[in-house]
Design an enzyme around this catalytic site. Structure first.
Site, PDB file in Angstrom:
ATOM      1  N   ASP A   4      44.453 -14.483  -3.476  1.00 39.67           N
ATOM      2  CA  ASP A   4      43.341 -13.728  -4.061  1.00 39.67           C
ATOM      3  C   ASP A   4      42.904 -12.557  -3.195  1.00 39.67           C
ATOM      4  O   ASP A   4      42.229 -11.646  -3.665  1.00 39.67           O
ATOM      5  CB  ASP A   4      42.140 -14.649  -4.298  1.00 39.67           C
ATOM      6  N   HIS A  29      42.734 -22.221   2.246  1.00 38.83           N
ATOM      7  CA  HIS A  29      43.350 -22.917   1.120  1.00 38.83           C
ATOM      8  C   HIS A  29      43.381 -24.404   1.411  1.00 38.83           C
ATOM      9  O   HIS A  29      43.586 -24.798   2.561  1.00 38.83           O
ATOM     10  CB  HIS A  29      44.774 -22.399   0.870  1.00 38.83           C
TER      11      HIS A  29
HETATM   12  N1  CMC Z   1      35.388 -18.658   5.391  1.00 39.85           N
HETATM   13  C1  CMC Z   1      34.811 -19.292   6.442  1.00 39.85           C
HETATM   14  N2  CMC Z   1      35.011 -20.591   6.749  1.00 39.85           N
HETATM   15  C2  CMC Z   1      35.797 -21.307   5.935  1.00 39.85           C
HETATM   16  C3  CMC Z   1      36.445 -20.719   4.815  1.00 39.85           C
HETATM   17  C4  CMC Z   1      36.220 -19.346   4.560  1.00 39.85           C
HETATM   18  N3  CMC Z   1      36.806 -18.739   3.507  1.00 39.85           N
HETATM   19  N4  CMC Z   1      37.176 -21.650   4.186  1.00 39.85           N
HETATM   20  C5  CMC Z   1      37.029 -22.788   4.868  1.00 39.85           C
HETATM   21  N5  CMC Z   1      36.191 -22.579   5.929  1.00 39.85           N
HETATM   22  C6  CMC Z   1      35.809 -23.580   6.958  1.00 39.85           C
HETATM   23  C7  CMC Z   1      34.776 -24.551   6.413  1.00 39.85           C
HETATM   24  O1  CMC Z   1      33.460 -24.122   6.708  1.00 39.85           O
HETATM   25  C8  CMC Z   1      35.127 -25.828   7.132  1.00 39.85           C
HETATM   26  O2  CMC Z   1      34.600 -25.760   8.429  1.00 39.85           O
HETATM   27  P1  CMC Z   1      34.147 -27.136   9.173  1.00 39.85           P
HETATM   28  O3  CMC Z   1      35.385 -27.955   9.321  1.00 39.85           O
HETATM   29  O4  CMC Z   1      33.599 -26.651  10.458  1.00 39.85           O
HETATM   30  O5  CMC Z   1      33.120 -27.761   8.278  1.00 39.85           O
HETATM   31  C9  CMC Z   1      36.653 -25.752   7.271  1.00 39.85           C
HETATM   32  O6  CMC Z   1      36.984 -24.342   7.226  1.00 39.85           O
HETATM   33  C10 CMC Z   1      37.401 -26.475   6.150  1.00 39.85           C
HETATM   34  O7  CMC Z   1      36.889 -26.012   4.900  1.00 39.85           O
HETATM   35  P2  CMC Z   1      36.762 -26.918   3.595  1.00 39.85           P
HETATM   36  O8  CMC Z   1      35.746 -26.330   2.681  1.00 39.85           O
HETATM   37  O9  CMC Z   1      36.598 -28.361   3.982  1.00 39.85           O
HETATM   38  O10 CMC Z   1      38.216 -26.741   3.005  1.00 39.85           O
HETATM   39  P3  CMC Z   1      38.658 -27.013   1.524  1.00 39.85           P
HETATM   40  O11 CMC Z   1      40.080 -27.375   1.573  1.00 39.85           O
HETATM   41  O12 CMC Z   1      37.742 -27.990   0.844  1.00 39.85           O
HETATM   42  O13 CMC Z   1      38.444 -25.603   0.792  1.00 39.85           O
HETATM   43  C11 CMC Z   1      38.808 -23.444  -0.110  1.00 39.85           C
HETATM   44  C12 CMC Z   1      39.469 -24.709   0.491  1.00 39.85           C
HETATM   45  C13 CMC Z   1      39.911 -22.538  -0.645  1.00 39.85           C
HETATM   46  C14 CMC Z   1      37.907 -23.838  -1.293  1.00 39.85           C
HETATM   47  C15 CMC Z   1      37.996 -22.720   1.004  1.00 39.85           C
HETATM   48  O14 CMC Z   1      38.854 -22.316   2.043  1.00 39.85           O
HETATM   49  C16 CMC Z   1      37.217 -21.521   0.469  1.00 39.85           C
HETATM   50  O15 CMC Z   1      36.085 -21.690  -0.020  1.00 39.85           O
HETATM   51  N6  CMC Z   1      37.808 -20.274   0.541  1.00 39.85           N
HETATM   52  C17 CMC Z   1      37.171 -19.106  -0.009  1.00 39.85           C
HETATM   53  C18 CMC Z   1      37.407 -19.050  -1.507  1.00 39.85           C
HETATM   54  C19 CMC Z   1      38.834 -18.671  -1.865  1.00 39.85           C
HETATM   55  O16 CMC Z   1      39.389 -17.695  -1.341  1.00 39.85           O
HETATM   56  N7  CMC Z   1      39.436 -19.431  -2.813  1.00 39.85           N
HETATM   57  C20 CMC Z   1      40.765 -19.145  -3.329  1.00 39.85           C
HETATM   58  C21 CMC Z   1      41.764 -20.213  -3.006  1.00 39.85           C
HETATM   59  S1  CMC Z   1      43.453 -19.688  -3.350  1.00 39.85           S
HETATM   60  C22 CMC Z   1      43.559 -19.439  -5.062  1.00 39.85           C
HETATM   61  C23 CMC Z   1      43.131 -20.604  -5.913  1.00 39.85           C
HETATM   62  O17 CMC Z   1      43.495 -21.748  -5.632  1.00 39.85           O
HETATM   63  O18 CMC Z   1      42.452 -20.373  -6.903  1.00 39.85           O
END
Ligand code: CMC
Length: 428
Positions: free
Chosen positions: A363, A305
């Site tokens: 989720d 998140h």
């Molecule tokens: N699986 C594997 N690695 C992950 C994941 C994941 N689900 N989420 C983040 N990472 C890693 C990512 O690769 C990055 O690694 P590095 O620092 O080495 O590059 C690090 O963690 C930080 O990730 P980010 O993409 O910079 O983080 P963000 O804050 O931009 O993204 C997120 C947050 C929710 C979009 C992301 O965690 C994600 O894609 N999760 C899966 C989709 C999901 O479950 N979304 C629902 C969110 S909760 C309900 C809502 O808000 O709708």
């Protein structure tokens, strides 16, 4: 001590006013920066940017805290109900008995949609994703409810809010019925909000349908846990669309479109489909490795998140509901559930997930409950959308009634070609 901040750029220094919130980090007001220093700030993804003032929802990502108008989500989930939380989000305080009764009656009296909307649905292909149908139908509400599109009139804004909160479950259920080729089911105003939604989704004219009170309670809790979440992507979309003066139905349609993405609301569908794709516990290590691999775009859906870096408080409550519903449905050991439990266990112990603070989010568990209730995966995000509508409309109303409202208009760091002269086709 009064706090101050200043920024020096080149030979000029500008003092930046510091604003302190009720809770959360201080905010540097940089509005004069461009005018005084001729420089922009750069923050793609808005990781350090407060886009507005808001008194509705507060999140402390490190503590795993979520407050609506000051009330903790755990207390609301335990003691309140979705419609009361709707009132709280919209008006700022918990209602008195009389206010609650009036609000419930008003929302209940707006549950039917214009009969001509039935024809509108029939223009969609039966295999359309219900989110696609919802974006279209909710956008079309501005063509059906002209008397609540004047955003300068507080009464019309109020009526539009009631209509959206009341009709979104009807529209989501109609999208579902249309996709499976069953007749639309009219709302029943003697049922509570969640029971009525289950009735519109699962009853058929040919036989009586009894809403199970435990499922209705779980549905109400899912709605409550999704009601609002501060300035997330879809809410910011609604605000940005609304900042130009667009009508509320168009703005909520924009929010639904944004929510659909798998990084946001679409994650509940993507998560359950991922659990099914994994299929059995012995395949989990392969998927964990893929999630860690920088060269593989695969991510564990339902994990991580932007704001919560400790745990998602909604996920905690949702997990309890999942246990209740699975018990009721007698689901103890189906393969999807086994995969979910094992994946959760492994990810919570794995160094990669611990170091990156990736925990199961809301989720991860909501899909398991909705699946057990009998919803197809394509309905998961529409249920998120109908639940978030109250958050979107509360934030939209807050923005419209703010006298300092300006159209949202970010700037950019231009990386295209510098000025160059056009050349004739013959000479290129
Ligand atoms: N699986 C594997 N690695 C992950 C994941 C994941 N689900 N989420 C983040 N990472 C890693 C990512 O690769 C990055 O690694 P590095 O620092 O080495 O590059 C690090 O963690 C930080 O990730 P980010 O993409 O910079 O983080 P963000 O804050 O931009 O993204 C997120 C947050 C929710 C979009 C992301 O965690 C994600 O894609 N999760 C899966 C989709 C999901 O479950 N979304 C629902 C969110 S909760 C309900 C809502 O808000 O709708």
């Amino acid at each position: 001590m009064t706090k101050s901040a200043s920024l020096t750029f080149g030979d000029k220094t500008v003092d930046l006013p510091v604003r302190s919130p009720t809770a959360g980090p201080d905010v540097l007001d940089i509005r004069k920066l461009y005018g005084e220093l001729d420089v922009f700030t750069y923050d793609p993804g808005f990781t350090s940017t407060a886009s507005c003032d808001s008194a509705i929802t507060f999140i402390d990502g490190d503590k795993g805290e979520l407050l609506h108008r000051g009330y903790p989500i755990e207390q609301l989930a335990e003691q309140s109900c979705f419609l009361e939380v709707c009132y709280l989000l919209l008006y700022g305080d918990l209602p008195s008995k009389a206010q609650m009764e009036e609000f419930r009656t008003t929302v209940t009296r707006h549950t039917m949609v214009h009969e001509q909307m039935h024809n509108f649905f029939r223009g969609f292909r039966r295999d359309a994703h219900p989110m696609a149908t919802m974006v279209g139908v909710v956008g079309a509400m501005s063509a059906f409810y002209h008397d609540s599109t004047d955003i300068t009139d507080p009464h019309q804004r109020e009526v539009a809010s009631f209509r959206l909160i009341a009709k979104l479950p009807t529209i989501a259920a109609m999208a579902y019925k249309y996709a499976i080729g069953q007749p639309f089911v009219y709302p029943r105003n003697d049922l509570d909000y969640a029971s009525n939604f289950l009735h519109m989704c699962f009853s058929v004219p040919a036989e009586p349908y009894e809403v199970n009170p435990i499922l209705a309670k779980a549905m109400d809790r899912i709605m409550l846990l999704h009601a609002d979440h501060e300035q997330n992507a879809s809410t910011s979309t609604v605000r940005l669309a609304g900042s130009s003066g667009a009508n509320p139905f168009a703005c909520i349609a924009a929010g639904i479109a944004c929510l659909w993405g798998p990084a946001h609301g679409g994650a509940n569908q993507a998560c359950l489909e991922m659990l099914r794709e994994i299929g059995s516990v012995d395949r989990i290590p392969e998927f964990i490795e893929r999630a860690k691999d920088k060269n593989d775009p695969f991510r564990l859906m339902g994990f991580g998140h932007r704001v919560y870096k400790n745990f998602d408080p909604r996920a905690k409550v949702m997990k309890e509901s999942a246990d209740e519903v699975l018990e009721l449905m007698g689901i103890h050991n189906n393969p999807t559930l086994q995969v979910a439990k094992e994946l959760e266990r492994i990810a919570l112990e794995d160094e990669y997930f611990i170091s990156k603070k990736l925990y199961p989010n809301v989720d991860f568990y909501s899909g398991i409950i909705l699946d057990a209730m009998g919803f197809p995966t394509a309905m998961f995000t529409p249920i998120f959308a109908l639940s978030r509508t109250v958050g979107w409309i509360s934030q939209w109303k807050e923005m419209i009634s703010d006298p300092s409202l300006k159209i949202g208009r970010p700037r950019q760091l231009y990386t295209g070609p510098a000025r160059r002269d056009y050349t004739d086709l013959e000479t290129r």
